[in-house]
Design a protein around this motif. Structure first.
Motif, PDB file in Angstrom:
ATOM      1  N   THR A  21      55.393  45.532  44.133  1.00 16.99           N
ATOM      2  CA  THR A  21      54.010  45.407  44.614  1.00 16.99           C
ATOM      3  C   THR A  21      53.649  43.884  44.510  1.00 16.99           C
ATOM      4  O   THR A  21      54.203  43.455  43.435  1.00 16.99           O
ATOM      5  CB  THR A  21      53.183  46.202  43.519  1.00 16.99           C
ATOM      6  N   GLU A  22      52.883  43.314  45.322  1.00 18.48           N
ATOM      7  CA  GLU A  22      52.325  41.968  45.230  1.00 18.48           C
ATOM      8  C   GLU A  22      50.841  41.875  45.314  1.00 18.48           C
ATOM      9  O   GLU A  22      50.254  42.544  45.928  1.00 18.48           O
ATOM     10  CB  GLU A  22      53.205  41.290  45.941  1.00 18.48           C
ATOM     11  N   GLN A  23      50.581  40.992  44.571  1.00 15.84           N
ATOM     12  CA  GLN A  23      48.943  40.538  44.528  1.00 15.84           C
ATOM     13  C   GLN A  23      48.870  39.142  44.472  1.00 15.84           C
ATOM     14  O   GLN A  23      49.726  38.456  43.636  1.00 15.84           O
ATOM     15  CB  GLN A  23      48.336  41.235  43.386  1.00 15.84           C
ATOM     16  N   SER A  24      47.856  38.621  45.082  1.00 15.76           N
ATOM     17  CA  SER A  24      47.503  37.331  44.849  1.00 15.76           C
ATOM     18  C   SER A  24      45.871  37.060  44.648  1.00 15.76           C
ATOM     19  O   SER A  24      45.319  37.656  45.654  1.00 15.76           O
ATOM     20  CB  SER A  24      47.951  36.281  45.856  1.00 15.76           C
ATOM     21  N   HIS A  25      45.585  36.237  44.232  1.00 19.16           N
ATOM     22  CA  HIS A  25      44.342  35.912  43.620  1.00 19.16           C
ATOM     23  C   HIS A  25      43.962  34.366  43.920  1.00 19.16           C
ATOM     24  O   HIS A  25      44.710  33.575  43.221  1.00 19.16           O
ATOM     25  CB  HIS A  25      43.712  36.336  42.604  1.00 19.16           C
ATOM     26  N   MET A  26      42.977  34.089  44.721  1.00 19.92           N
ATOM     27  CA  MET A  26      42.482  32.559  44.936  1.00 19.92           C
ATOM     28  C   MET A  26      41.855  32.217  43.513  1.00 19.92           C
ATOM     29  O   MET A  26      40.798  32.791  43.153  1.00 19.92           O
ATOM     30  CB  MET A  26      41.633  32.307  45.996  1.00 19.92           C
ATOM     31  N   LEU A  27      42.029  30.757  43.107  1.00 18.93           N
ATOM     32  CA  LEU A  27      41.281  30.509  41.919  1.00 18.93           C
ATOM     33  C   LEU A  27      40.420  29.355  42.416  1.00 18.93           C
ATOM     34  O   LEU A  27      40.510  28.773  43.435  1.00 18.93           O
ATOM     35  CB  LEU A  27      42.557  29.689  41.031  1.00 18.93           C
ATOM     36  N   LEU A  28      39.344  29.191  41.761  1.00 18.57           N
ATOM     37  CA  LEU A  28      38.351  28.281  42.164  1.00 18.57           C
ATOM     38  C   LEU A  28      38.835  26.995  42.490  1.00 18.57           C
ATOM     39  O   LEU A  28      38.244  26.332  43.463  1.00 18.57           O
ATOM     40  CB  LEU A  28      37.341  28.152  40.961  1.00 18.57           C
ATOM     41  N   ASP A  29      39.881  26.359  41.641  1.00 17.98           N
ATOM     42  CA  ASP A  29      40.412  24.883  41.972  1.00 17.98           C
ATOM     43  C   ASP A  29      41.194  25.144  43.215  1.00 17.98           C
ATOM     44  O   ASP A  29      41.942  24.079  43.540  1.00 17.98           O
ATOM     45  CB  ASP A  29      41.128  24.501  41.088  1.00 17.98           C
ATOM     46  N   GLY A  30      41.441  26.113  43.993  1.00 19.32           N
ATOM     47  CA  GLY A  30      42.178  26.208  45.131  1.00 19.32           C
ATOM     48  C   GLY A  30      43.868  26.596  44.858  1.00 19.32           C
ATOM     49  O   GLY A  30      44.605  26.885  45.794  1.00 19.32           O
ATOM     50  N   ARG A  31      44.116  26.769  43.526  1.00 18.58           N
ATOM     51  CA  ARG A  31      45.529  27.414  43.272  1.00 18.58           C
ATOM     52  C   ARG A  31      45.285  28.755  43.599  1.00 18.58           C
ATOM     53  O   ARG A  31      44.239  29.366  43.630  1.00 18.58           O
ATOM     54  CB  ARG A  31      45.967  27.060  41.921  1.00 18.58           C
ATOM     55  N   VAL A  32      46.642  29.566  43.482  1.00 16.52           N
ATOM     56  CA  VAL A  32      46.711  31.068  43.616  1.00 16.52           C
ATOM     57  C   VAL A  32      47.505  31.605  42.497  1.00 16.52           C
ATOM     58  O   VAL A  32      48.500  30.999  42.226  1.00 16.52           O
ATOM     59  CB  VAL A  32      47.401  31.373  44.910  1.00 16.52           C
ATOM     60  N   HIS A  33      46.747  32.529  41.915  1.00 15.46           N
ATOM     61  CA  HIS A  33      47.387  33.344  40.927  1.00 15.46           C
ATOM     62  C   HIS A  33      48.157  34.397  41.568  1.00 15.46           C
ATOM     63  O   HIS A  33      47.616  35.226  42.285  1.00 15.46           O
ATOM     64  CB  HIS A  33      46.433  33.921  39.893  1.00 15.46           C
ATOM     65  N   VAL A  34      49.576  34.524  41.407  1.00 11.92           N
ATOM     66  CA  VAL A  34      50.494  35.511  42.156  1.00 11.92           C
ATOM     67  C   VAL A  34      51.256  36.375  41.127  1.00 11.92           C
ATOM     68  O   VAL A  34      51.468  36.110  40.009  1.00 11.92           O
ATOM     69  CB  VAL A  34      51.444  34.942  42.916  1.00 11.92           C
ATOM     70  N   LEU A  35      51.039  37.859  41.398  1.00 14.62           N
ATOM     71  CA  LEU A  35      51.804  38.811  40.703  1.00 14.62           C
ATOM     72  C   LEU A  35      52.554  39.642  41.432  1.00 14.62           C
ATOM     73  O   LEU A  35      52.444  39.851  42.454  1.00 14.62           O
ATOM     74  CB  LEU A  35      50.807  39.684  40.011  1.00 14.62           C
TER      75      LEU A  35
END
Length: 103
Positions: A21-35
């Motif tokens: 399973t993979e998830q990604s979330h855009m952070l406010l500063d344009g970076r991406v948090h991936v799991l």
């Protein structure tokens, strides 16, 4: 784009293709948090490696799962550990939910 980065999971050196399973979330500063996580059943000692490959760089984490002898008194200890692990997962889930709200 999203194709610039990807996860590679290996179990005992063999590439895994299922139950990932993979998830990604855009952070406010344009970076991406991936799991990424896997669900698997093990009957013997197993080594997992998760690598994240991107043009910025690669990182690998590994974990060894040790299977205890079922006859040992490890069952209770294992149940306790599992409960701890399960609450950690749901904590993490709550954290992600809260993050989503704040975005």
């Amino acid at each position: 784009g999203p194709d610039d980065s990807y996860f590679v999971w290996k179990k005992n050196g063999q590439k895994m293709n299922t139950c990932i399973t993979e998830q990604s979330h855009m952070l406010l500063d344009g970076r991406v948090h991936v799991l990424s996580w896997v669900k698997d059943t093990v009957s013997e000692n197993t080594e997992y490696k998760c690598s994240f490959i991107s043009k910025v760089g690669n990182t690998t984490s590994e974990v060894r799962v040790t299977v205890e002898d079922k006859g040992s008194a490890g069952q209770d200890g294992w149940t306790k550990e599992f409960d701890t692990w399960r609450s950690a997962i749901s904590e993490h889930d709550k954290m992600m939910q809260n993050w989503r709200k704040t975005w």
